[in-house]
Design a protein around this motif. Sequence first.
Motif, PDB file in Angstrom:
ATOM      1  N   HIS A 123       0.864  -1.182   0.000  1.00 47.01           N
ATOM      2  CA  HIS A 123       0.000   0.000   0.000  1.00 47.01           C
ATOM      3  C   HIS A 123       0.897   1.228   0.000  1.00 47.01           C
ATOM      4  O   HIS A 123       2.055   1.167   0.411  1.00 47.01           O
ATOM      5  CB  HIS A 123      -0.879   0.035   1.253  1.00 47.01           C
ATOM      6  CG  HIS A 123      -1.793  -1.139   1.381  1.00 47.01           C
ATOM      7  ND1 HIS A 123      -2.912  -1.298   0.597  1.00 47.01           N
ATOM      8  CD2 HIS A 123      -1.740  -2.228   2.186  1.00 47.01           C
ATOM      9  CE1 HIS A 123      -3.517  -2.416   0.923  1.00 47.01           C
ATOM     10  NE2 HIS A 123      -2.820  -3.009   1.881  1.00 47.01           N
ATOM     11  N   THR A 124       0.323   2.337  -0.415  1.00 44.78           N
ATOM     12  CA  THR A 124       1.027   3.611  -0.316  1.00 44.78           C
ATOM     13  C   THR A 124       0.616   4.239   1.005  1.00 44.78           C
ATOM     14  O   THR A 124      -0.582   4.377   1.290  1.00 44.78           O
ATOM     15  CB  THR A 124       0.638   4.545  -1.482  1.00 44.78           C
ATOM     16  OG1 THR A 124       0.943   3.891  -2.706  1.00 44.78           O
ATOM     17  CG2 THR A 124       1.393   5.847  -1.400  1.00 44.78           C
ATOM     18  N   CYS A 125       1.584   4.628   1.808  1.00 48.52           N
ATOM     19  CA  CYS A 125       1.285   5.289   3.075  1.00 48.52           C
ATOM     20  C   CYS A 125       0.593   6.617   2.766  1.00 48.52           C
ATOM     21  O   CYS A 125       1.113   7.432   2.004  1.00 48.52           O
ATOM     22  CB  CYS A 125       2.569   5.526   3.878  1.00 48.52           C
ATOM     23  SG  CYS A 125       2.296   6.460   5.410  1.00 48.52           S
ATOM     24  N   GLN A 126      -0.583   6.827   3.378  1.00 45.46           N
ATOM     25  CA  GLN A 126      -1.358   8.043   3.137  1.00 45.46           C
ATOM     26  C   GLN A 126      -0.659   9.276   3.700  1.00 45.46           C
ATOM     27  O   GLN A 126      -0.978  10.384   3.302  1.00 45.46           O
ATOM     28  CB  GLN A 126      -2.746   7.915   3.777  1.00 45.46           C
ATOM     29  CG  GLN A 126      -3.585   6.794   3.218  1.00 45.46           C
ATOM     30  CD  GLN A 126      -3.897   6.978   1.746  1.00 45.46           C
ATOM     31  OE1 GLN A 126      -3.363   6.279   0.905  1.00 45.46           O
ATOM     32  NE2 GLN A 126      -4.741   7.924   1.436  1.00 45.46           N
ATOM     33  N   ASP A 127       0.301   9.098   4.582  1.00 47.63           N
ATOM     34  CA  ASP A 127       0.962  10.226   5.230  1.00 47.63           C
ATOM     35  C   ASP A 127       2.261  10.619   4.524  1.00 47.63           C
ATOM     36  O   ASP A 127       2.426  11.760   4.127  1.00 47.63           O
ATOM     37  CB  ASP A 127       1.234   9.887   6.698  1.00 47.63           C
ATOM     38  CG  ASP A 127       1.420  11.121   7.550  1.00 47.63           C
ATOM     39  OD1 ASP A 127       0.478  11.938   7.597  1.00 47.63           O
ATOM     40  OD2 ASP A 127       2.505  11.268   8.139  1.00 47.63           O
ATOM     41  N   SER A 176     -10.740   5.717   7.376  1.00 46.97           N
ATOM     42  CA  SER A 176     -11.160   6.534   6.237  1.00 46.97           C
ATOM     43  C   SER A 176     -10.727   5.926   4.905  1.00 46.97           C
ATOM     44  O   SER A 176     -10.895   6.524   3.855  1.00 46.97           O
ATOM     45  CB  SER A 176     -10.575   7.938   6.368  1.00 46.97           C
ATOM     46  OG  SER A 176      -9.162   7.870   6.458  1.00 46.97           O
ATOM     47  N   GLY A 177     -10.160   4.736   4.951  1.00 45.42           N
ATOM     48  CA  GLY A 177      -9.608   4.099   3.755  1.00 45.42           C
ATOM     49  C   GLY A 177      -8.125   4.386   3.679  1.00 45.42           C
ATOM     50  O   GLY A 177      -7.623   5.329   4.271  1.00 45.42           O
ATOM     51  N   GLY A 178      -7.402   3.562   2.998  1.00 42.72           N
ATOM     52  CA  GLY A 178      -5.956   3.744   2.890  1.00 42.72           C
ATOM     53  C   GLY A 178      -5.214   3.119   4.047  1.00 42.72           C
ATOM     54  O   GLY A 178      -5.804   2.488   4.932  1.00 42.72           O
ATOM     55  N   HIS A 179      -3.918   3.314   4.045  1.00 42.17           N
ATOM     56  CA  HIS A 179      -3.036   2.726   5.046  1.00 42.17           C
ATOM     57  C   HIS A 179      -1.939   3.707   5.402  1.00 42.17           C
ATOM     58  O   HIS A 179      -1.641   4.628   4.647  1.00 42.17           O
ATOM     59  CB  HIS A 179      -2.394   1.444   4.500  1.00 42.17           C
ATOM     60  CG  HIS A 179      -3.364   0.342   4.302  1.00 42.17           C
ATOM     61  ND1 HIS A 179      -4.225   0.288   3.229  1.00 42.17           N
ATOM     62  CD2 HIS A 179      -3.617  -0.760   5.052  1.00 42.17           C
ATOM     63  CE1 HIS A 179      -4.964  -0.796   3.325  1.00 42.17           C
ATOM     64  NE2 HIS A 179      -4.618  -1.450   4.411  1.00 42.17           N
ATOM     65  N   ILE A 180      -1.310   3.482   6.550  1.00 43.55           N
ATOM     66  CA  ILE A 180      -0.117   4.241   6.940  1.00 43.55           C
ATOM     67  C   ILE A 180       0.985   3.262   7.332  1.00 43.55           C
ATOM     68  O   ILE A 180       0.709   2.124   7.713  1.00 43.55           O
ATOM     69  CB  ILE A 180      -0.387   5.235   8.101  1.00 43.55           C
ATOM     70  CG1 ILE A 180      -0.902   4.491   9.343  1.00 43.55           C
ATOM     71  CG2 ILE A 180      -1.317   6.346   7.656  1.00 43.55           C
ATOM     72  CD1 ILE A 180      -0.943   5.335  10.601  1.00 43.55           C
TER      73      ILE A 180
END
Length: 156
Positions: A107-111, A126-130
């Motif tokens: 996954h692409t880190c949302q941060d 909220s969806g996504g990953h960190i």
Amino acid sequence: MNKEEETLECADCSASIACTEQAHENDDGENICEDCAENYVTCPGCGGIVSRDSDHRDENGHPICESCAEHYFTCGDCGRIIHEDQGTWIAGIDGLICSTCLDERYHTCQDCGRYVAESDSYALGSGGHICHNCYERGDYNRCYDCGEMYHSSALN
């Protein structure tokens, strides 16, 4: 007049090659006989001559020359051979990952925007990953009501 025919020696098997025969070369550019020429193929990367027994292979299993082999790598996850243009560098494993593994396991880190293995990531509500580093900074917390993880600014 019986003129002696000029010959060359095959660099691979030492057989005599008549100079009137079609010229063949091995991967070192040396003259070889027609029988030995069957042991060589065209490198799909550069069009050069390469031995069928080459230790270097492309993603389709075809023999490639040493020069082209410098542009191929093994996927750090599945072990498939990939061209450098078809892989993505993952800092966490210090290697290239093929597009299939990238889609299925990263996954692409949302941060911070870095790629992170699914097993090393935290799913956000909220969806996504960190990634672990962004989680450790303390900017993300679990919601007491639903248990999902959110950026601290979203939890009021």
